[in-house]
Enzyme design. Structure first.
Site, PDB file in Angstrom:
ATOM      1  N   ASP A   1     126.098 -44.035 -46.270  1.00  0.00           N
ATOM      2  CA  ASP A   1     126.909 -45.065 -45.610  1.00  0.00           C
ATOM      3  C   ASP A   1     126.894 -44.886 -44.095  1.00  0.00           C
ATOM      4  OD1 ASP A   1     127.654 -45.972 -48.157  1.00  0.00           O
ATOM      5  OD2 ASP A   1     129.490 -44.774 -48.166  1.00  0.00           O
TER       6      ASP A   1
ATOM      7  N   ASP B   1     131.179 -40.857 -53.155  1.00  0.00           N
ATOM      8  CA  ASP B   1     131.723 -40.798 -51.801  1.00  0.00           C
ATOM      9  C   ASP B   1     132.582 -39.547 -51.682  1.00  0.00           C
ATOM     10  OD1 ASP B   1     130.555 -43.163 -50.891  1.00  0.00           O
ATOM     11  OD2 ASP B   1     132.279 -44.390 -51.442  1.00  0.00           O
TER      12      ASP B   1
END
Length: 170
Positions: free
Chosen positions: A141, A123
């Protein structure tokens, strides 16, 4: 159900490829250029910050001991197969639902590769206000969230779209 794949939602599979490539290339760039937790401010409310997510969205189950990796792997594969079957059954003209399914599949596969390759998801998109940070996320995401939003939206407007195309007044 459409008789061939060109008339079905599978025609939209190029979106899966696009999301998957954008996700994987961006994560590879982060891995090549950032140390863990390294951060670069791009805007007063946005950083690129490399973090590892061992859980799901918002680090759900990130400290569960490792079994969650296989649960999320199974869920990603299962949903990707299920949505692909549904795509095959959808007419290609149902653009909103086809786009939604392909966004979710592309995102699920992008995070799946991370889990299998690294044991965690990379991330790096870090939004914040003052000292409050939203959990970091990635392109996969984002695609999953937009796809889920389109599925919800479609559940509200699909019937109205059908009535409009059939010339029925409410």
């Amino acid at each position: 159900m459409p008789t061939n794949w060109k008339d079905s939602g599978l025609r939209w599979y190029w979106v899966v490829v696009l999301v998957f490539l954008a996700d994987q290339l961006s994560k590879q760039w982060v891995l090549s250029n950032f140390d863990l937790y390294e951060s670069i401010q791009l805007l007063p409310v946005f950083n690129f910050t490399y973090v590892r997510n061992y859980g799901a969205a918002f680090s759900f189950l990130s400290d569960a001991g490792g079994w969650q990796r296989w649960l999320f792997t199974f869920v990603a594969v299962g949903f990707s197969v299920l949505l692909s079957v549904w795509l095959r059954q959808q007419p290609s003209k149902m653009w909103r639902l086809n786009l939604a399914y392909t966004l979710v599949i592309g995102g699920a596969l992008g995070n799946l590769i991370d889990r299998l390759q690294h044991g965690y998801v990379v991330d790096f998109l870090d939004f914040y206000w003052n000292t409050s940070h939203f959990p970091a996320f990635n392109i996969a995401d984002s695609a999953i969230c937009v796809g889920a939003g389109l599925i919800i939206l479609d559940s509200f407007v699909a019937g109205k779209d059908d009535k409009k195309s059939d010339g029925i007044k409410e």
